[in-house]
Design an enzyme around this catalytic site. Structure first.
Site, PDB file in Angstrom:
ATOM      1  N   TYR A   1      29.911  29.292  37.770  1.00  0.00           N
ATOM      2  CA  TYR A   1      30.399  27.972  38.182  1.00  0.00           C
ATOM      3  C   TYR A   1      29.421  26.862  37.799  1.00  0.00           C
ATOM      4  CZ  TYR A   1      33.801  30.557  40.976  1.00  0.00           C
ATOM      5  OH  TYR A   1      34.802  31.390  41.377  1.00  0.00           O
TER       6      TYR A   1
ATOM      7  N   GLU B   1      37.088  38.912  53.287  1.00  0.00           N
ATOM      8  CA  GLU B   1      38.123  38.649  52.285  1.00  0.00           C
ATOM      9  C   GLU B   1      38.573  39.944  51.601  1.00  0.00           C
ATOM     10  OE1 GLU B   1      36.803  35.351  49.707  1.00  0.00           O
ATOM     11  OE2 GLU B   1      38.154  34.137  50.925  1.00  0.00           O
TER      12      GLU B   1
END
Lengths: 403, 403
Positions: B13, B169
């Protein structure tokens, strides 16, 4: 009056044809029919090479037994542990069954010829469970490759033991599958090796030499390496040891598949019938010698091809034809007619697929290769569905991608 | 006059935002830009829990780097082995690079806290390769179960170490995936256990208690067992050993996943920058103290949250914001303007997904659960695509299945 109890062991090609025919030939008041099978589904043994390679989903290779048998048939989902012919009794894992007439259609088991390590380390193309496991094992090898600091190219080597019918068909699917696995896991296809080891002096023994040549060069073009006249001496965690002309060689491989032979069922062997590696040389009416109430069909039966004085190799084609004869003869016995039909295989042809779009074989005495052979192969596969489940089953599970 | 050489290490990122911004801010004649990355693709680290569970194909979680960088950027596919700040040199596996300005955005590595066996036997959710391997490993366990004479129920036990963001998650996806695996492999779902072990006194540390409660009971309803306040002491081939209040327990499991912590990159540690477990407490302008030509961003940088005087946890959100600041400051240095912007994280929110249709989190200071939170989570995921690749990338890889 007691209705005779008919027990059919195994819902493979032979067993299912027997039951689906018998349920029509004899009335509900004439006999009780019980079908015993390990799973609640039938699978197409002759399609397992596709499920194993991952080119056809295993659910396409099986259907629920209840979808093809009548509600009058008593279905028992259990595993047969032994047959006691003297007591007319079947021992199951979870119970026992008595019979008046028995049909043994338990199918084959892999024959490993005592080669060390095969049972422990080699995968088989033997049933739905094994096919899924083999498919996933190969996929995990590809998935693991890129995660390793020191990449083990051997992980991407797949050895197939046996260049007979099953071996060749599996190689055809596998060589179609590998490029897709390489894309999925970012692997250079050059790193992958597919090696076929065959002890006999030729691939596809029993096939016409021209067809063998076609099949082998087709597969070689797709990257398969053949080691013909080479015997597997041992299978280990890391691969295999082979020998050719007394020269030993170790081949490291992430996956070893054993597709080089089947034998009859050990349950048949242990039941005391006279047998050769689990196969019983049955009378012409398909009954076991000395056991007038026991029919043995499919891979556990041995039928001699009198033209060459050697046994026919066990096939789905023969098992299904035996199922028809077996049902007729059973009906005759049940009805007290006494008329028994002699079984004679009617070999319409043999086609080995080389992937979804190619095949080799002989149909009605005519040699075929390429798309024509591939079309015939799919017709043969669809016919097996039709024989047991009718047109509805062909629509549901049939193969229609012809060209 | 020599153009300054800018080298960016890592196309995560932070690195990709830096490069895509910098290629617009400085002209071709003002600087050479080189981007080094191990793979020729960027992957969405924050989506790997989906690829690992098998609920989203890994190709949806990655895109080609060349699709988002300008042709003026020199892309080098290689692995960084060391940084030599004194020589302004980067050593790669296959070569070396000199730089005038360096951006270190190499990402994190798993932190195993010295727990024995974790490196050898536990799977990580760390990159595309690891995600695919974990997905396939779990699938092979399910595929193998039915092939065994003595069925090993432990094979179907999956232990997740860590109930932090990634652990939760992953559990959300896994509990959605397991029923599908059970259908695929004819397995009774009751045989499967999913166990989450967390050493801290709560799941999702840092989250609002109400949201934690929602997440935990949601996952428990889907069959996840939580062992909170329980530490993993050892990982073995067969499972793990845990301890709670000094009581030891062995949990046998076919799969152990370690999702309980990350650290900075060992390359950063070894380069001689002052660091804490591979993370460098950077100056406000994101440069490494004492190294005016080296920017460190993303998971290898340490930014203190002054409100609580503790480091911000490393996130994609912060890495992307740092990339923007880093590109501006680099441009300013290259153009000789000398104006440097101080970095301040702007935390818009944090949402943890609990599967494809549920989530918990805080967005712009507002607590959210359920479909609203799930919608926001997908918006956050799509925003990351948008930031680097624009609307085209959102169309190609975005998540649009909202309800």
């Amino acid at each position: 009056m007691n209705k005779p109890k008919v027990v059919v062991l195994g819902a493979g090609y032979g067993g299912l044809i027997t039951v689906t025919r018998l349920q029509k030939l004899v009335g509900v008041n004439e006999a009780d029919i019980t079908l015993v099978n390990k799973n609640d589904y039938h699978y197409e043994t002759t399609w397992l090479h596709e499920a194993s390679a991952g080119t056809l989903h295993h659910d396409k290779c099986r259907y629920q037994i209840k979808d093809v048998i009548s509600s009058r048939v008593n279905f028992v989902q259990d595993t047969v542990t032994s047959i006691k012919p003297e007591e007319k009794k079947i021992v199951l894992e979870k119970g026992e069954l008595d019979y008046d007439y028995l049909v043994v259609s338990l199918g084959s088991q892999p024959e490993t010829f005592g080669i060390q390590g095969l049972k422990e380390y080699a995968f088989g193309i033997t049933n739905i469970n094994a096919a899924r496991q083999l498919r996933e094992h190969i996929e995990l090898q590809f998935a693991t490759y890129q995660t390793e600091e020191n990449k083990q190219d051997d992980r991407l080597t797949i050895v197939v033991g046996g260049a007979g019918f099953t071996g060749i068909e599996f190689l055809g699917e596998l060589s179609n599958r590998v490029p897709k696995l390489c894309r999925e896991y970012d692997i250079d296809p050059k790193k992958v090796r597919i090696i076929c080891v065959e002890a006999a002096p030729t691939a596809l023994p029993g096939f016409d030499a021209e067809l063998v040549e076609y099949a082998v060069s087709h597969l070689e073009r797709k990257g398969v390496e053949f080691k013909i006249g080479t015997a597997i001496k041992e299978c280990t965690e890391d691969g295999i040891v082979v020998a050719k002309d007394d020269v030993m060689e170790e081949i490291k491989a992430g996956t070893v598949v054993w597709a080089a032979g089947v034998r009859g069922n050990s349950v048949v062997e242990e039941a005391g019938f006279e047998n050769m590696r689990g196969r019983v040389k049955v009378n012409p009416d398909l009954r076991a010698p000395g056991h007038n109430e026991v029919f043995i069909i499919g891979d556990c039966s041995l039928i001699i091809n009198e033209e060459i004085n050697r046994p026919y190799p066990p096939t789905a084609q023969i098992a299904m034809q035996q199922g028809e004869t077996c049902a007729k003869n059973l009906a005759s016995l049940i009805k007290g007619q006494g008329e028994m039909e002699g079984f004679k295989p009617d070999i319409k042809g043999t086609v080995a697929s080389l992937g979804e779009d190619d095949a080799v074989g002989t149909v009605f005495g005519k040699k075929l290769v390429g798309t024509k052979a591939s079309f015939m192969k799919k017709m043969i596969d669809n016919r097996a569905l039709f024989m047991v489940g009718g047109p509805g089953m062909v629509m549901k599970k049939g193969k229609f991608k012809f060209f």
